[in-house]
Design an enzyme around this catalytic site. Structure first.
Site, PDB file in Angstrom:
ATOM      1  N   ASP A  30       0.844  -1.191   0.000  1.00 55.47           N
ATOM      2  CA  ASP A  30       0.000   0.000   0.000  1.00 55.47           C
ATOM      3  C   ASP A  30       0.884   1.247   0.000  1.00 55.47           C
ATOM      4  O   ASP A  30       1.882   1.318   0.719  1.00 55.47           O
ATOM      5  CB  ASP A  30      -0.909  -0.009   1.236  1.00 55.47           C
ATOM      6  CG  ASP A  30      -2.054   0.970   1.117  1.00 55.47           C
ATOM      7  OD1 ASP A  30      -3.211   0.519   0.991  1.00 55.47           O
ATOM      8  OD2 ASP A  30      -1.800   2.190   1.148  1.00 55.47           O
ATOM      9  N   ILE A  31       0.469   2.253  -0.769  1.00 50.35           N
ATOM     10  CA  ILE A  31       1.265   3.486  -0.878  1.00 50.35           C
ATOM     11  C   ILE A  31       1.225   4.306   0.412  1.00 50.35           C
ATOM     12  O   ILE A  31       2.123   5.111   0.668  1.00 50.35           O
ATOM     13  CB  ILE A  31       0.778   4.323  -2.092  1.00 50.35           C
ATOM     14  CG1 ILE A  31       1.863   5.243  -2.621  1.00 50.35           C
ATOM     15  CG2 ILE A  31      -0.505   5.081  -1.763  1.00 50.35           C
ATOM     16  CD1 ILE A  31       1.540   5.850  -3.969  1.00 50.35           C
ATOM     17  N   ASN A  86     -12.765  -3.267   2.607  1.00 44.94           N
ATOM     18  CA  ASN A  86     -13.718  -2.171   2.728  1.00 44.94           C
ATOM     19  C   ASN A  86     -14.647  -2.201   1.521  1.00 44.94           C
ATOM     20  O   ASN A  86     -14.184  -2.353   0.386  1.00 44.94           O
ATOM     21  CB  ASN A  86     -12.981  -0.827   2.779  1.00 44.94           C
ATOM     22  CG  ASN A  86     -12.121  -0.692   4.022  1.00 44.94           C
ATOM     23  OD1 ASN A  86     -12.528  -1.084   5.111  1.00 44.94           O
ATOM     24  ND2 ASN A  86     -10.921  -0.156   3.866  1.00 44.94           N
ATOM     25  N   GLU A  94     -12.263   3.440  -0.781  1.00 42.58           N
ATOM     26  CA  GLU A  94     -11.756   4.599  -1.529  1.00 42.58           C
ATOM     27  C   GLU A  94     -11.445   4.249  -2.976  1.00 42.58           C
ATOM     28  O   GLU A  94     -11.663   5.058  -3.871  1.00 42.58           O
ATOM     29  CB  GLU A  94     -10.499   5.155  -0.845  1.00 42.58           C
ATOM     30  CG  GLU A  94     -10.821   5.819   0.482  1.00 42.58           C
ATOM     31  CD  GLU A  94      -9.586   6.280   1.230  1.00 42.58           C
ATOM     32  OE1 GLU A  94      -8.461   6.113   0.719  1.00 42.58           O
ATOM     33  OE2 GLU A  94      -9.764   6.799   2.353  1.00 42.58           O
ATOM     34  N   VAL A  95     -10.903   3.079  -3.207  1.00 44.26           N
ATOM     35  CA  VAL A  95     -10.575   2.649  -4.568  1.00 44.26           C
ATOM     36  C   VAL A  95     -11.558   1.551  -4.955  1.00 44.26           C
ATOM     37  O   VAL A  95     -11.600   0.485  -4.315  1.00 44.26           O
ATOM     38  CB  VAL A  95      -9.118   2.141  -4.659  1.00 44.26           C
ATOM     39  CG1 VAL A  95      -8.837   1.598  -6.061  1.00 44.26           C
ATOM     40  CG2 VAL A  95      -8.131   3.262  -4.315  1.00 44.26           C
ATOM     41  N   HIS A  99     -10.150  -5.141  -3.371  1.00 46.78           N
ATOM     42  CA  HIS A  99      -8.819  -5.415  -2.822  1.00 46.78           C
ATOM     43  C   HIS A  99      -8.947  -5.877  -1.384  1.00 46.78           C
ATOM     44  O   HIS A  99      -9.805  -5.408  -0.647  1.00 46.78           O
ATOM     45  CB  HIS A  99      -7.902  -4.190  -2.926  1.00 46.78           C
ATOM     46  CG  HIS A  99      -8.488  -2.931  -2.368  1.00 46.78           C
ATOM     47  ND1 HIS A  99      -9.404  -2.178  -3.058  1.00 46.78           N
ATOM     48  CD2 HIS A  99      -8.298  -2.295  -1.188  1.00 46.78           C
ATOM     49  CE1 HIS A  99      -9.756  -1.128  -2.337  1.00 46.78           C
ATOM     50  NE2 HIS A  99      -9.099  -1.175  -1.186  1.00 46.78           N
ATOM     51  N   HIS A 101      -6.926  -5.884   2.100  1.00 49.39           N
ATOM     52  CA  HIS A 101      -5.791  -5.329   2.842  1.00 49.39           C
ATOM     53  C   HIS A 101      -5.220  -6.418   3.748  1.00 49.39           C
ATOM     54  O   HIS A 101      -5.976  -7.104   4.446  1.00 49.39           O
ATOM     55  CB  HIS A 101      -6.233  -4.190   3.764  1.00 49.39           C
ATOM     56  CG  HIS A 101      -6.730  -2.963   3.078  1.00 49.39           C
ATOM     57  ND1 HIS A 101      -5.957  -1.821   2.962  1.00 49.39           N
ATOM     58  CD2 HIS A 101      -7.913  -2.679   2.498  1.00 49.39           C
ATOM     59  CE1 HIS A 101      -6.666  -0.878   2.338  1.00 49.39           C
ATOM     60  NE2 HIS A 101      -7.860  -1.367   2.053  1.00 49.39           N
TER      61      HIS A 101
END
Ligand code: 5GP
Ligand code: ZN
Length: 115
Positions: A30-31, A86, A94-95, A99, A101
């Site tokens: 993750d960025i 999420n 958010e994206v 995905h 995490h």
């Protein structure tokens, strides 16, 4: 071609620090890590969220979770980790490309959801 940021990462158009890749799956750091180890596992197929996933996706969904333990161990999370997906507005996604995490570090994490 679409403008989805994770599709661009999956296609190699945006660089990422890869953890794992095969034909169907990509995992990358993750960025904006919120724990000492924080990476994401995504399907290369654009599925907007878990709300849009269905049984036609069961093979790739199973593969994502089936890889989680091994990838977490390879990233140093031998004592466990947290897995978060999420979903949608309520889940504060958010994206909008599905995905998982994977979160962990040397110390136990905080409570799962703060009251
Ligand atoms: P969400 O809130 O949708 O579950 O999480 C999206 C995650 O994607 C966030 O933790 C965010 O830091 C991460 N992220 C967003 N854009 C990028 C990017 O361009 N590269 C990487 N590696 N992670 C990103
Ligand atoms: Zn996408």
């Amino acid at each position: 071609m679409n403008d989805c940021i994770f599709c661009k990462i999956a296609r190699g158009e945006i660089p990422s620090r890869k953890v794992y890749e095969d034909d169907e799956i990509l995992a990358f750091h993750d960025i904006g890590p919120v724990t000492p180890v924080h990476f994401l596992i995504i399907p290369k197929l654009h599925i907007p969220s878990l709300a849009e996933a269905d049984l036609s996706h069961q093979a790739v969904l199973g593969k994502m979770l089936g890889l989680a333990g091994r990838l977490a161990r390879e990233q140093g999370l031998a004592d466990g980790f947290r897995t978060i997906i999420n979903t949608g507005r309520i889940g504060r996604q958010e994206v909008y490309h599905l995905h998982v995490h994977i979160l962990g570090g040397p110390e136990p994490l905080g409570p799962m959801v703060r009251k």
